[in-house]
Each structure stands twice: as C-alpha cells, then as structure tokens.
Design a protein around this motif. Structure first.
Motif, PDB file in Angstrom:
ATOM      1  N   THR A  45       0.832  -1.208   0.000  1.00 51.70           N
ATOM      2  CA  THR A  45       0.000   0.000   0.000  1.00 51.70           C
ATOM      3  C   THR A  45       0.864   1.254   0.000  1.00 51.70           C
ATOM      4  O   THR A  45       0.571   2.214  -0.717  1.00 51.70           O
ATOM      5  N   ALA A  46       1.929   1.261   0.781  1.00 50.51           N
ATOM      6  CA  ALA A  46       2.832   2.414   0.812  1.00 50.51           C
ATOM      7  C   ALA A  46       3.472   2.634  -0.554  1.00 50.51           C
ATOM      8  O   ALA A  46       3.580   3.779  -1.024  1.00 50.51           O
ATOM      9  N   ILE A  47       3.872   1.570  -1.212  1.00 53.61           N
ATOM     10  CA  ILE A  47       4.476   1.689  -2.546  1.00 53.61           C
ATOM     11  C   ILE A  47       3.446   2.191  -3.552  1.00 53.61           C
ATOM     12  O   ILE A  47       3.757   3.047  -4.394  1.00 53.61           O
ATOM     13  N   VAL A  48       2.216   1.709  -3.464  1.00 56.65           N
ATOM     14  CA  VAL A  48       1.148   2.184  -4.357  1.00 56.65           C
ATOM     15  C   VAL A  48       0.877   3.670  -4.107  1.00 56.65           C
ATOM     16  O   VAL A  48       0.745   4.454  -5.059  1.00 56.65           O
ATOM     17  N   LEU A  49       0.798   4.071  -2.828  1.00 56.55           N
ATOM     18  CA  LEU A  49       0.586   5.488  -2.517  1.00 56.55           C
ATOM     19  C   LEU A  49       1.748   6.336  -3.030  1.00 56.55           C
ATOM     20  O   LEU A  49       1.534   7.425  -3.586  1.00 56.55           O
ATOM     21  N   LEU A  50       2.968   5.855  -2.870  1.00 54.65           N
ATOM     22  CA  LEU A  50       4.132   6.591  -3.362  1.00 54.65           C
ATOM     23  C   LEU A  50       4.093   6.726  -4.881  1.00 54.65           C
ATOM     24  O   LEU A  50       4.316   7.808  -5.420  1.00 54.65           O
ATOM     25  N   ILE A  75       9.185  13.983  -3.165  1.00 54.79           N
ATOM     26  CA  ILE A  75       9.041  12.552  -2.864  1.00 54.79           C
ATOM     27  C   ILE A  75       9.402  12.289  -1.403  1.00 54.79           C
ATOM     28  O   ILE A  75       8.673  11.597  -0.692  1.00 54.79           O
ATOM     29  N   LEU A  76      10.512  12.859  -0.949  1.00 55.77           N
ATOM     30  CA  LEU A  76      10.886  12.710   0.460  1.00 55.77           C
ATOM     31  C   LEU A  76       9.866  13.375   1.378  1.00 55.77           C
ATOM     32  O   LEU A  76       9.517  12.837   2.430  1.00 55.77           O
ATOM     33  N   GLY A  77       9.382  14.547   0.961  1.00 58.52           N
ATOM     34  CA  GLY A  77       8.387  15.263   1.752  1.00 58.52           C
ATOM     35  C   GLY A  77       7.086  14.506   1.892  1.00 58.52           C
ATOM     36  O   GLY A  77       6.334  14.710   2.855  1.00 58.52           O
ATOM     37  N   PHE A  78       6.791  13.628   0.960  1.00 61.57           N
ATOM     38  CA  PHE A  78       5.616  12.760   1.070  1.00 61.57           C
ATOM     39  C   PHE A  78       5.943  11.491   1.854  1.00 61.57           C
ATOM     40  O   PHE A  78       5.148  11.035   2.678  1.00 61.57           O
ATOM     41  N   THR A  79       7.098  10.926   1.608  1.00 64.17           N
ATOM     42  CA  THR A  79       7.451   9.643   2.210  1.00 64.17           C
ATOM     43  C   THR A  79       7.660   9.746   3.719  1.00 64.17           C
ATOM     44  O   THR A  79       7.319   8.816   4.458  1.00 64.17           O
ATOM     45  N   ILE A  80       8.192  10.853   4.191  1.00 64.24           N
ATOM     46  CA  ILE A  80       8.427  11.015   5.636  1.00 64.24           C
ATOM     47  C   ILE A  80       7.114  10.929   6.418  1.00 64.24           C
ATOM     48  O   ILE A  80       7.018  10.139   7.361  1.00 64.24           O
ATOM     49  N   PRO A  81       6.070  11.695   6.072  1.00 67.78           N
ATOM     50  CA  PRO A  81       4.817  11.534   6.819  1.00 67.78           C
ATOM     51  C   PRO A  81       4.119  10.201   6.519  1.00 67.78           C
ATOM     52  O   PRO A  81       3.389   9.688   7.369  1.00 67.78           O
ATOM     53  N   LEU A  82       4.361   9.626   5.350  1.00 65.78           N
ATOM     54  CA  LEU A  82       3.796   8.311   5.070  1.00 65.78           C
ATOM     55  C   LEU A  82       4.387   7.286   6.040  1.00 65.78           C
ATOM     56  O   LEU A  82       3.673   6.435   6.581  1.00 65.78           O
ATOM     57  N   ALA A 108       2.755   7.882   9.376  1.00 67.77           N
ATOM     58  CA  ALA A 108       1.397   7.319   9.384  1.00 67.77           C
ATOM     59  C   ALA A 108       1.451   5.806   9.554  1.00 67.77           C
ATOM     60  O   ALA A 108       0.662   5.222  10.306  1.00 67.77           O
ATOM     61  N   MET A 109       2.403   5.169   8.892  1.00 68.59           N
ATOM     62  CA  MET A 109       2.537   3.722   8.994  1.00 68.59           C
ATOM     63  C   MET A 109       2.945   3.324  10.411  1.00 68.59           C
ATOM     64  O   MET A 109       2.415   2.362  10.975  1.00 68.59           O
ATOM     65  N   ALA A 110       3.881   4.054  10.986  1.00 68.54           N
ATOM     66  CA  ALA A 110       4.401   3.704  12.306  1.00 68.54           C
ATOM     67  C   ALA A 110       3.416   3.995  13.437  1.00 68.54           C
ATOM     68  O   ALA A 110       3.445   3.315  14.455  1.00 68.54           O
ATOM     69  N   HIS A 111       2.551   4.984  13.260  1.00 67.29           N
ATOM     70  CA  HIS A 111       1.688   5.417  14.352  1.00 67.29           C
ATOM     71  C   HIS A 111       0.208   5.106  14.159  1.00 67.29           C
ATOM     72  O   HIS A 111      -0.588   5.395  15.052  1.00 67.29           O
ATOM     73  N   SER A 112      -0.159   4.544  13.040  1.00 64.85           N
ATOM     74  CA  SER A 112      -1.580   4.268  12.804  1.00 64.85           C
ATOM     75  C   SER A 112      -2.064   3.138  13.714  1.00 64.85           C
ATOM     76  O   SER A 112      -1.297   2.271  14.115  1.00 64.85           O
ATOM     77  N   ILE A 113      -3.360   3.182  14.003  1.00 57.90           N
ATOM     78  CA  ILE A 113      -3.918   2.160  14.888  1.00 57.90           C
ATOM     79  C   ILE A 113      -4.395   0.938  14.120  1.00 57.90           C
ATOM     80  O   ILE A 113      -4.594  -0.124  14.694  1.00 57.90           O
ATOM     81  N   ASN A 114      -4.589   1.105  12.804  1.00 53.87           N
ATOM     82  CA  ASN A 114      -4.960  -0.024  11.952  1.00 53.87           C
ATOM     83  C   ASN A 114      -4.667   0.345  10.495  1.00 53.87           C
ATOM     84  O   ASN A 114      -4.231   1.463  10.199  1.00 53.87           O
ATOM     85  N   PHE A 123      -3.960   4.062   8.611  1.00 58.94           N
ATOM     86  CA  PHE A 123      -2.740   4.309   7.838  1.00 58.94           C
ATOM     87  C   PHE A 123      -3.061   4.873   6.466  1.00 58.94           C
ATOM     88  O   PHE A 123      -2.472   5.875   6.034  1.00 58.94           O
ATOM     89  N   VAL A 124      -3.996   4.263   5.774  1.00 56.21           N
ATOM     90  CA  VAL A 124      -4.352   4.723   4.422  1.00 56.21           C
ATOM     91  C   VAL A 124      -4.898   6.150   4.476  1.00 56.21           C
ATOM     92  O   VAL A 124      -4.520   7.001   3.661  1.00 56.21           O
TER      93      VAL A 124
END
Length: 137
Positions: A17-22, A56-63, A66-72, A76-77
């Motif tokens: 999902t992260a790769i698709v979002l990126l 790209i970095l400016g998007f990937t850092i908060p992504l 979101a991945m590290a801190h999401s509850i599900n 995350f999405v």
C-alpha cells in the motif's frame, strides 16, 4: 516457526500500500506541475531532480509516520492520503508565494535554476517533517 511469520500478511499489506501510494503521488505530482519532471530530469536538469526528489521525500516522511503510528490499516491509508494532499498543497503554496513575488517556480525549474529546485525540495521536506510530527499523537 509459524508464529514468527504471523505478521507477514500485515507487513506485505502495509508495504504494498505504501508503494502504491508513493507511485500514485509521484504520478500525480508530475502531472499537476506545469513543468515536465521526467523530461527535464532525462535532460540532466538538476533543479527538476532536486524539486521532485524533495517532494518525494516530503511525502514519504509523513507516510512513514502514518505507517508507524496508525492504529490499523484503514487509519494508515487515511493518514497517507492526508500526507498526499498536504504535499501537493505545498507545491501550490510555494508556487503562489513566488507568483506574488513576480516569479514563476516552474519556469525557473525548467530553465535549470538550481536555487529554485533546492528551495522547493527544502520546503517540501520541511513540510513533510512537520506533517510527520503532527501524526505522532
């Protein structure tokens, strides 16, 4: 042994999902900017490469945040989409600011003015870091 692989499906879901979002971000960003990043980068335009890489970095850092801190997974999405929108808005904000100064960001990047590419990259990463920090509830 099976217990060690218990999280593998979640890992794969988050990673894919992260790769698709990126990939979606990279595509959308390159489509909404007036300059053509890939063409300019192929021509060796360092300003375009810097600006695009910074976005790209400016998007990937908060992504990542979101991945590290999401509850599900859905959380995350949703936060990934927020990061996506914030980074696109960052480009338009810098573009609008420079327009008020009588300059065109895209024109400078197209002409290879590295200072503008570095400025755009720096702002994109700075906003990405602030965005990521805001996601650490």
């Amino acid at each position: 042994m099976v217990n060690y692989l218990y999280g593998l499906p979640s890992f794969i879901a988050y990673l894919v999902t992260a790769i698709v979002l990126l990939a979606a971000f990279m595509y959308c960003y390159s489509r909404i900017t007036p300059h053509h990043e890939w063409t300019l980068i192929r021509e060796g335009n360092a300003a375009a490469a810097s600006a695009y890489g910074g976005s790209i970095l400016g998007f990937t850092i908060p992504l990542y945040s979101a991945m590290a801190h999401s509850i599900n997974f859905i959380d995350f999405v949703l936060w990934g989409v927020v990061a996506f929108v914030v980074q696109l808005a960052t480009f338009f904000g810098v573009k609008l600011f420079l327009r008020k100064q009588g300059e065109s960001l895209s024109q400078h990047i197209t002409e290879g003015h590295q200072a503008y590419g570095i400025l755009m990259a720096s702002v994109a990463v700075a906003v990405g870091l602030l965005n990521a920090a805001s996601m650490t509830w």
